[in-house]
Design a protein around this motif. Structure first.
Motif, PDB file in Angstrom:
ATOM      1  N   VAL A  80       0.872  -1.171   0.000  1.00 51.64           N
ATOM      2  CA  VAL A  80       0.000   0.000   0.000  1.00 51.64           C
ATOM      3  C   VAL A  80       0.909   1.221   0.000  1.00 51.64           C
ATOM      4  CG1 VAL A  80      -1.789   1.258   1.245  1.00 51.64           C
ATOM      5  CG2 VAL A  80      -1.775  -1.244   1.257  1.00 51.64           C
ATOM      6  N   TRP A  81       0.975   1.894  -1.130  1.00 51.14           N
ATOM      7  CA  TRP A  81       1.859   3.045  -1.271  1.00 51.14           C
ATOM      8  C   TRP A  81       1.190   4.284  -0.687  1.00 51.14           C
ATOM      9  CZ3 TRP A  81       6.602   1.769  -2.540  1.00 51.14           C
ATOM     10  CH2 TRP A  81       6.813   0.595  -3.251  1.00 51.14           C
ATOM     11  N   PRO A  82       1.980   5.184  -0.086  1.00 48.39           N
ATOM     12  CA  PRO A  82       1.391   6.397   0.491  1.00 48.39           C
ATOM     13  C   PRO A  82       0.883   7.336  -0.606  1.00 48.39           C
ATOM     14  CG  PRO A  82       3.783   6.494   0.615  1.00 48.39           C
ATOM     15  CD  PRO A  82       3.423   5.123   0.118  1.00 48.39           C
ATOM     16  N   SER A  83      -0.123   8.123  -0.226  1.00 52.39           N
ATOM     17  CA  SER A  83      -0.648   9.102  -1.174  1.00 52.39           C
ATOM     18  C   SER A  83       0.324  10.274  -1.278  1.00 52.39           C
ATOM     19  CB  SER A  83      -2.019   9.605  -0.712  1.00 52.39           C
ATOM     20  OG  SER A  83      -1.869  10.357   0.480  1.00 52.39           O
ATOM     21  N   ARG A  84       0.071  11.157  -2.214  1.00 51.70           N
ATOM     22  CA  ARG A  84       0.931  12.324  -2.381  1.00 51.70           C
ATOM     23  C   ARG A  84       0.897  13.206  -1.131  1.00 51.70           C
ATOM     24  NH1 ARG A  84       3.340  14.826  -6.687  1.00 51.70           N
ATOM     25  NH2 ARG A  84       3.600  17.079  -6.552  1.00 51.70           N
ATOM     26  N   GLN A  85      -0.289  13.358  -0.564  1.00 54.39           N
ATOM     27  CA  GLN A  85      -0.431  14.184   0.641  1.00 54.39           C
ATOM     28  C   GLN A  85       0.358  13.576   1.807  1.00 54.39           C
ATOM     29  OE1 GLN A  85      -4.429  14.581   2.065  1.00 54.39           O
ATOM     30  NE2 GLN A  85      -3.884  16.097   3.614  1.00 54.39           N
ATOM     31  N   GLU A  86       0.255  12.262   2.000  1.00 57.49           N
ATOM     32  CA  GLU A  86       1.004  11.605   3.077  1.00 57.49           C
ATOM     33  C   GLU A  86       2.512  11.754   2.868  1.00 57.49           C
ATOM     34  OE1 GLU A  86      -2.097   8.006   4.199  1.00 57.49           O
ATOM     35  OE2 GLU A  86      -0.642   7.721   2.588  1.00 57.49           O
ATOM     36  N   SER A  87       2.955  11.608   1.625  1.00 57.28           N
ATOM     37  CA  SER A  87       4.386  11.763   1.331  1.00 57.28           C
ATOM     38  C   SER A  87       4.860  13.182   1.617  1.00 57.28           C
ATOM     39  CB  SER A  87       4.667  11.414  -0.135  1.00 57.28           C
ATOM     40  OG  SER A  87       4.362  10.072  -0.386  1.00 57.28           O
ATOM     41  N   THR A  88       4.059  14.163   1.221  1.00 60.17           N
ATOM     42  CA  THR A  88       4.421  15.560   1.459  1.00 60.17           C
ATOM     43  C   THR A  88       4.476  15.861   2.950  1.00 60.17           C
ATOM     44  OG1 THR A  88       3.368  16.177  -0.629  1.00 60.17           O
ATOM     45  CG2 THR A  88       3.788  17.946   0.939  1.00 60.17           C
ATOM     46  N   GLN A  89       3.475  15.407   3.702  1.00 60.12           N
ATOM     47  CA  GLN A  89       3.462  15.652   5.145  1.00 60.12           C
ATOM     48  C   GLN A  89       4.647  14.994   5.834  1.00 60.12           C
ATOM     49  OE1 GLN A  89      -0.377  14.180   6.275  1.00 60.12           O
ATOM     50  NE2 GLN A  89      -1.433  16.115   5.822  1.00 60.12           N
ATOM     51  N   THR A  90       4.950  13.776   5.466  1.00 64.87           N
ATOM     52  CA  THR A  90       6.083  13.075   6.063  1.00 64.87           C
ATOM     53  C   THR A  90       7.389  13.787   5.740  1.00 64.87           C
ATOM     54  OG1 THR A  90       4.883  10.986   5.844  1.00 64.87           O
ATOM     55  CG2 THR A  90       7.248  10.843   6.219  1.00 64.87           C
ATOM     56  N   THR A  91       7.530  14.237   4.506  1.00 65.33           N
ATOM     57  CA  THR A  91       8.744  14.956   4.108  1.00 65.33           C
ATOM     58  C   THR A  91       8.890  16.243   4.902  1.00 65.33           C
ATOM     59  OG1 THR A  91       8.583  14.033   1.883  1.00 65.33           O
ATOM     60  CG2 THR A  91       9.958  15.998   2.157  1.00 65.33           C
TER      61      THR A  91
END
Length: 121
Positions: A80-91
């Motif tokens: 299950v790959w993270p969404s763009r929003q999840e990736s941005t928040q994590t970054t």
């Protein structure tokens, strides 16, 4: 161990030697024909790679390797790959922690440098 399995083992060794010779021939041929068109050299290398791959696939270890690749592909589909929003928040969280850690280290370095200069004079 059956005679058939022993023969297959011997043939596998010969097949791997053949694969090695094909790869070495491709590398040597690419160097020898370096003056020729890049397109022809790439086509020749692709043909040799396909031949070597087919021979390697016909061995027991080669077949097991390709089964491993198929299994890995199946497992990658399950991720299950993270969404763009999840990736941005994590970054952004990681960047914020790095900045905070850098500021703390800069402050400690400045403080310790000041204390050392006070002691040394």
């Amino acid at each position: 161990m059956s005679a058939k399995a022993e023969d297959a083992g011997r043939l596998d060794g010969l097949k791997w030697v053949l694969v090695t010779l094909i790869v070495a021939g491709g590398v040597g041929g690419n160097i020898y024909f370096s003056g020729e068109s890049l397109l022809y050299r790439v086509i020749a290398l692709l043909v040799l790679a396909l031949i070597a791959g087919f021979i390697a696939y016909s061995t027991a270890k080669g077949a097991a390797f390709f089964e491993l690749l198929k299994g890995a592909r199946t497992e990658i589909r399950k991720v299950v790959w993270p969404s763009r929003q999840e990736s941005t928040q994590t970054t952004l969280i990681v960047v914020a922690f790095v900045v905070v850690a850098a500021l703390i280290l800069w402050g400690l370095d400045t403080l310790l440098g000041w204390l050392a200069s006070m002691v040394i004079g």
